[in-house]
Motif scaffolding. Structure first.
Motif, PDB file in Angstrom:
ATOM      1  N   LEU A   1       7.298   7.769  -1.096  1.00  0.00           N
ATOM      2  CA  LEU A   1       7.450   6.319  -1.207  1.00  0.00           C
ATOM      3  C   LEU A   1       7.208   5.586   0.111  1.00  0.00           C
ATOM      4  CD1 LEU A   1       8.050   4.424  -3.523  1.00  0.00           C
ATOM      5  CD2 LEU A   1      10.485   4.695  -3.067  1.00  0.00           C
ATOM      6  N   GLU A   2       7.813   6.055   1.189  1.00  0.00           N
ATOM      7  CA  GLU A   2       7.637   5.388   2.491  1.00  0.00           C
ATOM      8  C   GLU A   2       6.180   5.355   2.926  1.00  0.00           C
ATOM      9  OE1 GLU A   2       9.986   6.279   6.006  1.00  0.00           O
ATOM     10  OE2 GLU A   2      11.735   6.550   4.712  1.00  0.00           O
ATOM     11  N   ARG A   3       5.529   6.507   2.818  1.00  0.00           N
ATOM     12  CA  ARG A   3       4.128   6.609   3.225  1.00  0.00           C
ATOM     13  C   ARG A   3       3.244   5.704   2.372  1.00  0.00           C
ATOM     14  NH1 ARG A   3       0.015   9.113   1.040  1.00  0.00           N
ATOM     15  NH2 ARG A   3       1.322  10.335  -0.337  1.00  0.00           N
ATOM     16  N   ARG A   4       3.520   5.659   1.069  1.00  0.00           N
ATOM     17  CA  ARG A   4       2.688   4.861   0.162  1.00  0.00           C
ATOM     18  C   ARG A   4       2.827   3.367   0.445  1.00  0.00           C
ATOM     19  NH1 ARG A   4      -1.927   4.437  -1.982  1.00  0.00           N
ATOM     20  NH2 ARG A   4      -1.992   3.728  -4.121  1.00  0.00           N
ATOM     21  N   ILE A   5       4.027   2.903   0.683  1.00  0.00           N
ATOM     22  CA  ILE A   5       4.227   1.477   0.992  1.00  0.00           C
ATOM     23  C   ILE A   5       3.534   1.138   2.304  1.00  0.00           C
ATOM     24  CG2 ILE A   5       5.945  -0.287   1.532  1.00  0.00           C
ATOM     25  CD1 ILE A   5       7.807   1.368  -0.414  1.00  0.00           C
ATOM     26  N   LYS A   6       3.650   2.032   3.280  1.00  0.00           N
ATOM     27  CA  LYS A   6       2.962   1.836   4.561  1.00  0.00           C
ATOM     28  C   LYS A   6       1.454   1.731   4.333  1.00  0.00           C
ATOM     29  CE  LYS A   6       2.707   3.732   9.202  1.00  0.00           C
ATOM     30  NZ  LYS A   6       2.076   4.869   9.797  1.00  0.00           N
ATOM     31  N   MET A   7       0.920   2.598   3.492  1.00  0.00           N
ATOM     32  CA  MET A   7      -0.515   2.562   3.196  1.00  0.00           C
ATOM     33  C   MET A   7      -0.910   1.231   2.557  1.00  0.00           C
ATOM     34  SD  MET A   7      -1.306   6.411   1.786  1.00  0.00           S
ATOM     35  CE  MET A   7      -2.976   6.008   1.282  1.00  0.00           C
ATOM     36  N   HIS A   8      -0.104   0.776   1.593  1.00  0.00           N
ATOM     37  CA  HIS A   8      -0.385  -0.523   0.956  1.00  0.00           C
ATOM     38  C   HIS A   8      -0.435  -1.622   2.010  1.00  0.00           C
ATOM     39  CE1 HIS A   8      -0.414   0.352  -3.336  1.00  0.00           C
ATOM     40  NE2 HIS A   8       0.697   1.043  -3.235  1.00  0.00           N
ATOM     41  N   ASN A   9       0.528  -1.623   2.918  1.00  0.00           N
ATOM     42  CA  ASN A   9       0.611  -2.676   3.927  1.00  0.00           C
ATOM     43  C   ASN A   9      -0.449  -2.558   5.017  1.00  0.00           C
ATOM     44  OD1 ASN A   9       2.575  -4.586   3.115  1.00  0.00           O
ATOM     45  ND2 ASN A   9       4.159  -3.060   3.482  1.00  0.00           N
ATOM     46  N   GLU A  10      -1.048  -1.386   5.138  1.00  0.00           N
ATOM     47  CA  GLU A  10      -2.150  -1.210   6.092  1.00  0.00           C
ATOM     48  C   GLU A  10      -3.505  -1.477   5.441  1.00  0.00           C
ATOM     49  OE1 GLU A  10      -1.574   2.786   7.487  1.00  0.00           O
ATOM     50  OE2 GLU A  10      -0.023   2.192   8.924  1.00  0.00           O
ATOM     51  N   GLY A  11      -3.495  -1.838   4.163  1.00  0.00           N
ATOM     52  CA  GLY A  11      -4.746  -2.101   3.462  1.00  0.00           C
ATOM     53  C   GLY A  11      -5.446  -0.853   2.975  1.00  0.00           C
ATOM     54  N   LYS A  12      -4.750   0.281   3.010  1.00  0.00           N
ATOM     55  CA  LYS A  12      -5.336   1.555   2.593  1.00  0.00           C
ATOM     56  C   LYS A  12      -4.824   1.983   1.221  1.00  0.00           C
ATOM     57  CE  LYS A  12      -5.460   3.000   7.398  1.00  0.00           C
ATOM     58  NZ  LYS A  12      -4.757   3.814   8.380  1.00  0.00           N
ATOM     59  N   GLY A  13      -4.033   1.139   0.584  1.00  0.00           N
ATOM     60  CA  GLY A  13      -3.504   1.454  -0.738  1.00  0.00           C
ATOM     61  C   GLY A  13      -4.501   1.023  -1.798  1.00  0.00           C
ATOM     62  N   ALA A  14      -4.002   0.457  -2.845  1.00  0.00           N
ATOM     63  CA  ALA A  14      -4.839   0.015  -3.957  1.00  0.00           C
ATOM     64  C   ALA A  14      -5.644  -1.225  -3.592  1.00  0.00           C
ATOM     65  CB  ALA A  14      -3.949  -0.285  -5.155  1.00  0.00           C
ATOM     66  N   LYS A  15      -6.783  -1.371  -4.237  1.00  0.00           N
ATOM     67  CA  LYS A  15      -7.631  -2.545  -4.039  1.00  0.00           C
ATOM     68  C   LYS A  15      -6.841  -3.831  -4.345  1.00  0.00           C
ATOM     69  CE  LYS A  15     -11.885  -2.287  -5.573  1.00  0.00           C
ATOM     70  NZ  LYS A  15     -13.068  -2.338  -6.449  1.00  0.00           N
ATOM     71  N   TYR A  16      -5.978  -3.772  -5.363  1.00  0.00           N
ATOM     72  CA  TYR A  16      -5.192  -4.938  -5.760  1.00  0.00           C
ATOM     73  C   TYR A  16      -4.304  -5.432  -4.628  1.00  0.00           C
ATOM     74  CZ  TYR A  16      -2.217  -8.005  -8.480  1.00  0.00           C
ATOM     75  OH  TYR A  16      -1.540  -9.114  -8.942  1.00  0.00           O
ATOM     76  N   THR A  17      -3.636  -4.519  -3.957  1.00  0.00           N
ATOM     77  CA  THR A  17      -2.694  -4.928  -2.912  1.00  0.00           C
ATOM     78  C   THR A  17      -3.378  -5.220  -1.580  1.00  0.00           C
ATOM     79  OG1 THR A  17      -2.206  -2.627  -2.311  1.00  0.00           O
ATOM     80  CG2 THR A  17      -0.750  -3.671  -3.930  1.00  0.00           C
TER      81      THR A  17
ATOM     82  N   TYR B   1       3.043  -5.287  -8.448  1.00  0.00           N
ATOM     83  CA  TYR B   1       2.164  -4.132  -8.540  1.00  0.00           C
ATOM     84  C   TYR B   1       3.016  -2.916  -8.863  1.00  0.00           C
ATOM     85  CZ  TYR B   1      -0.898  -0.306  -7.257  1.00  0.00           C
ATOM     86  OH  TYR B   1      -1.637   0.848  -7.287  1.00  0.00           O
ATOM     87  N   THR B   2       2.600  -2.138  -9.842  1.00  0.00           N
ATOM     88  CA  THR B   2       3.331  -0.934 -10.249  1.00  0.00           C
ATOM     89  C   THR B   2       2.512   0.297  -9.904  1.00  0.00           C
ATOM     90  OG1 THR B   2       4.307  -2.159 -12.082  1.00  0.00           O
ATOM     91  CG2 THR B   2       4.411   0.227 -12.220  1.00  0.00           C
ATOM     92  N   GLY B   3       3.168   1.314  -9.355  1.00  0.00           N
ATOM     93  CA  GLY B   3       2.445   2.520  -8.975  1.00  0.00           C
ATOM     94  C   GLY B   3       3.290   3.773  -9.048  1.00  0.00           C
ATOM     95  N   TYR B   4       2.645   4.889  -8.671  1.00  0.00           N
ATOM     96  CA  TYR B   4       3.264   6.211  -8.640  1.00  0.00           C
ATOM     97  C   TYR B   4       2.957   6.863  -7.292  1.00  0.00           C
ATOM     98  CZ  TYR B   4       3.243  11.267  -8.885  1.00  0.00           C
ATOM     99  OH  TYR B   4       3.431  12.583  -8.587  1.00  0.00           O
ATOM    100  N   THR B   5       3.897   7.637  -6.782  1.00  0.00           N
ATOM    101  CA  THR B   5       3.668   8.381  -5.543  1.00  0.00           C
ATOM    102  C   THR B   5       4.652   9.540  -5.428  1.00  0.00           C
ATOM    103  OG1 THR B   5       3.391   8.187  -3.139  1.00  0.00           O
ATOM    104  CG2 THR B   5       5.221   6.954  -4.122  1.00  0.00           C
TER     105      THR B   5
END
Length: 82
Positions: free
Chosen positions: A24-40, A17-21
């Motif tokens: 970085l730390e907060r965004r990865i945390k969001m992805h792992n909490e299910g609050k990031g992109a629908k894909y992840t 998955y490729t993204g912009y932010t």
């Protein structure tokens, strides 16, 4: 400076998955909490495998677009060079 990032995550199913932010730390945390992109959301956990830093949003978003156009093989080569 340097607070704009393009990044590549490796998902649980080995997809990339490729993204912009700007955080970085907060965004990865969001992805792992299910609050990031629908894909992840359904491919957790994700791990950061590559990132680049830019001084402005425009350059970072242009690079994100270019990275998204790369084939999987080219993304993996970029990660390996990383």
């Amino acid at each position: 400076m340097g607070n704009h990032y393009t990044y590549i995550l490796e998902c649980k199913d080995q997809t990339l998955y490729t993204g912009y932010t700007t955080d970085l730390e907060r965004r990865i945390k969001m992805h792992n909490e299910g609050k990031g992109a629908k894909y992840t959301k359904i491919r957790r956990p994700v791990k950061l495998v590559y990132h680049e830093v830019y001084d402005n949003k425009s350059d970072a978003l242009k690079r994100e677009y270019a990275m998204k156009q790369l084939s999987r093989a080219k993304k993996l080569a970029l990660i390996k060079e990383g």
